[in-house]
Design a protein around this motif. Sequence first.
Motif, PDB file in Angstrom:
ATOM      1  N   TYR A   1       1.540   6.010  -1.878  1.00 32.74           N
ATOM      2  CA  TYR A   1       2.483   7.119  -1.858  1.00 32.74           C
ATOM      3  C   TYR A   1       2.115   8.242  -2.818  1.00 32.74           C
ATOM      4  O   TYR A   1       2.860   9.206  -2.948  1.00 32.74           O
TER       5      TYR A   1
ATOM      6  N   THR B   1       5.220   3.726   9.354  1.00 28.61           N
ATOM      7  CA  THR B   1       5.712   4.789  10.235  1.00 28.61           C
ATOM      8  C   THR B   1       4.546   5.401  10.996  1.00 28.61           C
ATOM      9  O   THR B   1       4.625   5.648  12.209  1.00 28.61           O
TER      10      THR B   1
ATOM     11  N   ASP C   1      -2.093   2.122   2.126  1.00 31.50           N
ATOM     12  CA  ASP C   1      -0.645   2.142   1.964  1.00 31.50           C
ATOM     13  C   ASP C   1      -0.366   2.607   0.541  1.00 31.50           C
ATOM     14  O   ASP C   1      -0.175   1.793  -0.367  1.00 31.50           O
TER      15      ASP C   1
ATOM     16  N   PHE D   1       6.214  -2.662  -2.093  1.00 31.19           N
ATOM     17  CA  PHE D   1       6.919  -1.596  -1.376  1.00 31.19           C
ATOM     18  C   PHE D   1       8.038  -2.110  -0.482  1.00 31.19           C
ATOM     19  O   PHE D   1       8.955  -1.358  -0.160  1.00 31.19           O
ATOM     20  N   ARG D   2       7.913  -3.354   0.005  1.00 33.83           N
ATOM     21  CA  ARG D   2       8.822  -3.804   1.066  1.00 33.83           C
ATOM     22  C   ARG D   2       9.233  -5.256   0.853  1.00 33.83           C
ATOM     23  O   ARG D   2       8.433  -6.085   0.416  1.00 33.83           O
TER      24      ARG D   2
ATOM     25  N   THR E   1      -1.276  -3.055   2.673  1.00 34.14           N
ATOM     26  CA  THR E   1       0.138  -2.851   2.406  1.00 34.14           C
ATOM     27  C   THR E   1       0.469  -3.420   1.033  1.00 34.14           C
ATOM     28  O   THR E   1       0.069  -4.528   0.697  1.00 34.14           O
TER      29      THR E   1
ATOM     30  N   THR F   1       2.309   9.994   3.705  1.00 32.42           N
ATOM     31  CA  THR F   1       2.886   9.507   4.958  1.00 32.42           C
ATOM     32  C   THR F   1       3.017   7.997   4.835  1.00 32.42           C
ATOM     33  O   THR F   1       2.146   7.331   4.280  1.00 32.42           O
ATOM     34  N   ASP F   2       4.108   7.457   5.330  1.00 33.96           N
ATOM     35  CA  ASP F   2       4.332   6.017   5.236  1.00 33.96           C
ATOM     36  C   ASP F   2       3.405   5.273   6.194  1.00 33.96           C
ATOM     37  O   ASP F   2       3.250   5.656   7.363  1.00 33.96           O
TER      38      ASP F   2
END
Length: 309
Positions: A39, A56, A37, A79-80, A75, A52-53
Amino acid sequence: MELRIFTEPQQGASYDQLLAVARAAEDAGYGAFFRSDHYLKMGAVSGEPGPTDAWTTLAGLARDTSRIRLGTLMTAATFRLPGPLAITVAQVDQMSGGRVELGIGTGWYAEEHTAYGIPFPALGERFARLEEQLAVVTGLWETPAGKTFDFDGRYYPVADSPALPKPVQQPRPPILLGGMGPKRTPRLAARYADEFNLPFVSIDDTVAQFGRVREACAEIGRDPATMRWSNALVLCCGRDEAEIARRAAAIGREPAELRENGLAGTPAELVDKIGRYAQAGTERIYLQLLDLADLDHLELVAAEVVPQL
């Protein structure tokens, strides 16, 4: 010993390339397809076609594969937000028919945060946020249907949440934690993890860190046998020295270095080294496949290594 496939799409990969690897891994009988995970490419600027995420990608693979398990190593908690992450993972679990696993960590790659405008607090705060995220994500998933969830967090307070949607896997999808941190990491793993993973470390370091996590389990009355123990290692297998050298060159590495620091050599050499990790307590190995176009690599290991494990 179970073998799984682990990819690094931030180095340059499209969804179609990842799908081809996932389907090849599924057809060859590997236990799971995992991806990083991230970017931003490591080691260069381009990294085309771009990132790519992770989730997703896994949502697409949930519909485009049928048997193989899917997950992240790891992850990034930066990020979230935990509530939306719990929703996303539960939805992908539904889309896959219950094949999803959540690997999660503090996040560590400062440059990718700067490149995409993501806040990157100091390590102590990142650990504190990760601990709250784990409490929120697991709390939302494990709240009984018809009940609400509350969490009095410093960073992520939650009030009167309907705790929906629910994942297919009950009480929740498996959670993976990992790393070599000597104190906080074992404590969080003992409390929240179904699997503890060590990326790219030696057998001696594996023994030491697995021991710390087992001690942390004992401190809270958890049976360490309820934890799965795993490693991630770079893969470079060949039938002979020429094939090994070709695969090492394709990922910019040297065979001797990969033999020392990864899982490299002939099938017989791989079986021997996997056996030594097994003696250290490893039950599962994630094979880091860096050349995503080399699907024959997967087939070779499946045909000549897996039957000997």
